[in-house]
Scaffold this motif. Structure first.
Motif, PDB file in Angstrom:
ATOM      1  N   TRP A  32       0.827  -1.202   0.000  1.00  0.00           N
ATOM      2  CA  TRP A  32       0.000   0.000   0.000  1.00  0.00           C
ATOM      3  C   TRP A  32       0.863   1.255   0.000  1.00  0.00           C
ATOM      4  O   TRP A  32       0.567   2.223  -0.699  1.00  0.00           O
ATOM      5  N   LEU A  33       1.921   1.241   0.780  1.00  0.00           N
ATOM      6  CA  LEU A  33       2.813   2.396   0.834  1.00  0.00           C
ATOM      7  C   LEU A  33       3.512   2.617  -0.501  1.00  0.00           C
ATOM      8  O   LEU A  33       3.623   3.744  -0.989  1.00  0.00           O
ATOM      9  N   GLU A  34       3.957   1.528  -1.113  1.00  0.00           N
ATOM     10  CA  GLU A  34       4.649   1.639  -2.392  1.00  0.00           C
ATOM     11  C   GLU A  34       3.718   2.149  -3.481  1.00  0.00           C
ATOM     12  O   GLU A  34       4.102   2.986  -4.306  1.00  0.00           O
ATOM     13  N   GLU A  35       2.465   1.665  -3.476  1.00  0.00           N
ATOM     14  CA  GLU A  35       1.488   2.123  -4.457  1.00  0.00           C
ATOM     15  C   GLU A  35       1.203   3.616  -4.315  1.00  0.00           C
ATOM     16  O   GLU A  35       0.878   4.299  -5.292  1.00  0.00           O
ATOM     17  N   ALA A  36       1.323   4.111  -3.080  1.00  0.00           N
ATOM     18  CA  ALA A  36       1.081   5.532  -2.827  1.00  0.00           C
ATOM     19  C   ALA A  36       2.324   6.385  -3.068  1.00  0.00           C
ATOM     20  O   ALA A  36       2.276   7.605  -2.912  1.00  0.00           O
ATOM     21  N   GLY A  37       3.441   5.753  -3.426  1.00  0.00           N
ATOM     22  CA  GLY A  37       4.633   6.497  -3.775  1.00  0.00           C
ATOM     23  C   GLY A  37       5.648   6.669  -2.671  1.00  0.00           C
ATOM     24  O   GLY A  37       6.601   7.444  -2.821  1.00  0.00           O
ATOM     25  N   LEU A  38       5.474   5.953  -1.564  1.00  0.00           N
ATOM     26  CA  LEU A  38       6.430   6.057  -0.464  1.00  0.00           C
ATOM     27  C   LEU A  38       7.305   4.811  -0.408  1.00  0.00           C
ATOM     28  O   LEU A  38       6.829   3.693  -0.605  1.00  0.00           O
ATOM     29  N   GLY A  39       8.588   5.018  -0.143  1.00  0.00           N
ATOM     30  CA  GLY A  39       9.507   3.897  -0.041  1.00  0.00           C
ATOM     31  C   GLY A  39       9.692   3.464   1.399  1.00  0.00           C
ATOM     32  O   GLY A  39       9.732   4.291   2.313  1.00  0.00           O
ATOM     33  N   PRO A  40       9.805   2.156   1.648  1.00  0.00           N
ATOM     34  CA  PRO A  40       9.992   1.667   3.017  1.00  0.00           C
ATOM     35  C   PRO A  40      11.364   2.048   3.561  1.00  0.00           C
ATOM     36  O   PRO A  40      12.352   2.076   2.839  1.00  0.00           O
ATOM     37  N   VAL A  41      11.395   2.367   4.847  1.00  0.00           N
ATOM     38  CA  VAL A  41      12.636   2.690   5.532  1.00  0.00           C
ATOM     39  C   VAL A  41      12.944   1.661   6.602  1.00  0.00           C
ATOM     40  O   VAL A  41      14.062   1.166   6.712  1.00  0.00           O
ATOM     41  N   ALA A  42      11.926   1.327   7.397  1.00  0.00           N
ATOM     42  CA  ALA A  42      12.144   0.387   8.495  1.00  0.00           C
ATOM     43  C   ALA A  42      10.850  -0.317   8.850  1.00  0.00           C
ATOM     44  O   ALA A  42       9.752   0.210   8.628  1.00  0.00           O
ATOM     45  N   HIS A  43      10.991  -1.513   9.383  1.00  0.00           N
ATOM     46  CA  HIS A  43       9.863  -2.322   9.836  1.00  0.00           C
ATOM     47  C   HIS A  43      10.294  -3.030  11.116  1.00  0.00           C
ATOM     48  O   HIS A  43      11.383  -3.597  11.182  1.00  0.00           O
ATOM     49  N   ARG A  44       9.438  -2.964  12.136  1.00  0.00           N
ATOM     50  CA  ARG A  44       9.811  -3.556  13.413  1.00  0.00           C
ATOM     51  C   ARG A  44       8.606  -4.226  14.060  1.00  0.00           C
ATOM     52  O   ARG A  44       7.520  -3.641  14.108  1.00  0.00           O
ATOM     53  N   ASP A  45       8.806  -5.433  14.557  1.00  0.00           N
ATOM     54  CA  ASP A  45       7.772  -6.156  15.301  1.00  0.00           C
ATOM     55  C   ASP A  45       8.094  -6.125  16.786  1.00  0.00           C
ATOM     56  O   ASP A  45       9.248  -6.322  17.191  1.00  0.00           O
ATOM     57  N   ILE A  46       7.059  -5.885  17.591  1.00  0.00           N
ATOM     58  CA  ILE A  46       7.215  -5.907  19.040  1.00  0.00           C
ATOM     59  C   ILE A  46       6.359  -7.035  19.583  1.00  0.00           C
ATOM     60  O   ILE A  46       5.124  -6.957  19.580  1.00  0.00           O
ATOM     61  N   ALA A  47       7.027  -8.078  20.032  1.00  0.00           N
ATOM     62  CA  ALA A  47       6.319  -9.259  20.521  1.00  0.00           C
ATOM     63  C   ALA A  47       5.584  -8.943  21.813  1.00  0.00           C
ATOM     64  O   ALA A  47       5.971  -8.039  22.566  1.00  0.00           O
ATOM     65  N   PRO A  48       4.492  -9.673  22.084  1.00  0.00           N
ATOM     66  CA  PRO A  48       3.733  -9.430  23.317  1.00  0.00           C
ATOM     67  C   PRO A  48       4.510  -9.866  24.548  1.00  0.00           C
ATOM     68  O   PRO A  48       5.476 -10.626  24.461  1.00  0.00           O
ATOM     69  N   ALA A  49       4.077  -9.369  25.673  1.00  0.00           N
ATOM     70  CA  ALA A  49       4.694  -9.773  26.929  1.00  0.00           C
ATOM     71  C   ALA A  49       4.398 -11.236  27.210  1.00  0.00           C
ATOM     72  O   ALA A  49       3.360 -11.769  26.797  1.00  0.00           O
ATOM     73  N   ASP A  50       5.295 -11.885  27.896  1.00  0.00           N
ATOM     74  CA  ASP A  50       5.084 -13.296  28.244  1.00  0.00           C
ATOM     75  C   ASP A  50       3.864 -13.448  29.143  1.00  0.00           C
ATOM     76  O   ASP A  50       3.590 -12.610  30.003  1.00  0.00           O
ATOM     77  N   GLY A  51       3.126 -14.544  28.919  1.00  0.00           N
ATOM     78  CA  GLY A  51       2.017 -14.872  29.800  1.00  0.00           C
ATOM     79  C   GLY A  51       0.692 -14.259  29.414  1.00  0.00           C
ATOM     80  O   GLY A  51      -0.296 -14.438  30.126  1.00  0.00           O
ATOM     81  N   THR A  52       0.622 -13.527  28.303  1.00  0.00           N
ATOM     82  CA  THR A  52      -0.665 -12.962  27.896  1.00  0.00           C
ATOM     83  C   THR A  52      -1.557 -14.058  27.353  1.00  0.00           C
ATOM     84  O   THR A  52      -1.097 -15.038  26.768  1.00  0.00           O
ATOM     85  N   GLU A  53      -2.851 -13.877  27.548  1.00  0.00           N
ATOM     86  CA  GLU A  53      -3.806 -14.919  27.172  1.00  0.00           C
ATOM     87  C   GLU A  53      -3.891 -15.088  25.666  1.00  0.00           C
ATOM     88  O   GLU A  53      -3.887 -16.201  25.153  1.00  0.00           O
ATOM     89  N   HIS A  54      -4.008 -13.986  24.939  1.00  0.00           N
ATOM     90  CA  HIS A  54      -4.081 -14.006  23.475  1.00  0.00           C
ATOM     91  C   HIS A  54      -3.086 -12.982  22.955  1.00  0.00           C
ATOM     92  O   HIS A  54      -3.446 -11.827  22.721  1.00  0.00           O
ATOM     93  N   PRO A  55      -1.841 -13.362  22.789  1.00  0.00           N
ATOM     94  CA  PRO A  55      -0.814 -12.366  22.467  1.00  0.00           C
ATOM     95  C   PRO A  55      -1.019 -11.706  21.103  1.00  0.00           C
ATOM     96  O   PRO A  55      -1.334 -12.347  20.121  1.00  0.00           O
ATOM     97  N   LEU A  56      -0.803 -10.412  21.106  1.00  0.00           N
ATOM     98  CA  LEU A  56      -0.829  -9.624  19.880  1.00  0.00           C
ATOM     99  C   LEU A  56       0.555  -9.038  19.648  1.00  0.00           C
ATOM    100  O   LEU A  56       1.198  -8.551  20.578  1.00  0.00           O
ATOM    101  N   THR A  57       0.987  -9.058  18.407  1.00  0.00           N
ATOM    102  CA  THR A  57       2.250  -8.430  18.038  1.00  0.00           C
ATOM    103  C   THR A  57       1.965  -7.051  17.464  1.00  0.00           C
ATOM    104  O   THR A  57       1.143  -6.891  16.565  1.00  0.00           O
ATOM    105  N   VAL A  58       2.622  -6.034  18.016  1.00  0.00           N
ATOM    106  CA  VAL A  58       2.510  -4.676  17.505  1.00  0.00           C
ATOM    107  C   VAL A  58       3.613  -4.473  16.460  1.00  0.00           C
ATOM    108  O   VAL A  58       4.771  -4.813  16.704  1.00  0.00           O
TER     109      VAL A  58
END
Length: 338
Positions: A290-316
């Motif tokens: 989507w970003l590329e189609e809009a004319g923007l080039g990627p610079v960085a991508h980072r995943d932040i894993a959920p804290a240990d012990g969460t019931e249904h972990p989500l990655t930000v």
């Protein structure tokens, strides 16, 4: 942005300068300018503070707007007023030099604090009703402090001139980033949420951040208006996130950046019912396309894993993209829609 950071414009036509000075040369209007130097206010706010009728306050504001000293913007049925960027520079020394420790300005300031306290109480009451849902969602992913630290680290020390936070909600990203920007703006479709954001920003001493009510699919700003555009935890609420992201990209100035923060793909269907989520996260490739189609080039991508012990972990996930155009090769920014 502080009043001291404003610099007087040059080459003001004589008739405009005279109109500005005439508009300021009246007791109530000078008091209004002193109050607006503290942040944006509504007609109702100014009526309570100055103890004057609404028609009279509206008349003073109309004259200040016509003189180019104040600007007005709507927020649903409400109208808010703030000092106009650039137009204020002519009377800056006058406003900055006013003695505020004696009446009437000291009394105005005390009533302003009372109005802000009432506004903060109303905002807190609204947000308290939403808090259980927000707390439930926060328990499913890494702590907010961890995510915010990653945001600051990803953006680095590069100066920020004009920042906009699309779908600002409670104003948390503005509270985090506005101190590092010359000018900051927040956009949200909800007047109630903007009230929460306004109270939070005032509590943080950031009362001069510009807050606007509007649709993220059609933001009321000109093309290339901002060198940093933030879309934080918004896309998963939208029916058409691709369109919203295209509009966000449109706002990025040549050489500017776009930061997107959202969830990686997950399978927690309950969030559709409990949190009104429309999308269950986004794949990195999808956002990048989507970003590329809009004319923007990627610079960085980072995943932040959920804290240990969460019931249904989500990655930000954080995505940072950049407009590759050189500023001198681009058209000047379009004017924002009033």
């Amino acid at each position: 942005m502080s009043i001291e950071s404003v610099r007087p414009p040059t080459d003001i036509p004589f008739p405009e300068a005279l109109a500005m000075l005439r508009a300021a040369a009246e007791e109530s209007r000078l008091r209004i300018l002193a109050l607006l130097a503290e942040g944006e206010l509504s007609v109702s706010d100014l009526t309570d503070i100055l103890g004057q009728s609404q028609p009279r306050i509206s008349r003073h504001l109309k004259l200040l707007v016509e003189a180019g000293l104040v600007e007005r913007h709507r927020e649903g049925a409400w109208a808010f007023f703030r000092l106009r960027e650039g137009g204020f520079g002519l009377v800056e020394p006058l406003i900055a030099g006013l003695e505020r420790g004696r009446p009437p300005l000291s009394e105005d300031r005390a009533r302003l604090e009372a109005v802000r306290a009432q506004r903060a109480e109303a905002a807190q009451s609204f947000f308290a009703r939403l808090a259980p849902k927000w707390d439930r969602l926060r328990s499913l992913h890494a702590p907010e402090a961890t995510v915010e630290a990653a945001v600051v680290d990803l953006l680095g020390a590069r100066p920020i001139q004009n920042l906009v936070d699309l779908g600002t909600g409670t104003g948390r990203m503005l509270t985090l980033l506005a101190p590092h920007a010359a000018r900051a703006t927040g956009l949200d479709s909800s007047h109630a949420m903007l009230s929460v954001a306004r109270a939070n920003l005032e509590r943080a001493g950031l009362s001069r951040v510009d807050l606007r009510q509007g649709d993220i699919h059609a933001p009321p700003f000109g093309r290339g208006s901002f060198d940093l555009v933030v879309v934080h935890q918004v896309l998963h609420y939208l029916d058409d996130p691709a369109r919203a992201l295209r509009e966000a990209c449109r706002l990025v100035a040549p050489g500017g950046r776009l930061l997107v923060v959202d969830f990686a793909p997950h399978e927690i269907e309950a969030l559709r019912e409990t949190q009104a989520h429309r999308r269950l996260g986004f794949a990195a490739e999808q956002i990048a396309n989507w970003l590329e189609e809009a004319g923007l080039g990627p610079v960085a991508h980072r995943d932040i894993a959920p804290a240990d012990g969460t019931e249904h972990p989500l990655t930000v996930t954080l995505w940072l993209a950049e407009d590759r155009r050189v500023r001198s090769d681009a058209q000047p920014p379009e004017r924002a829609v009033a």
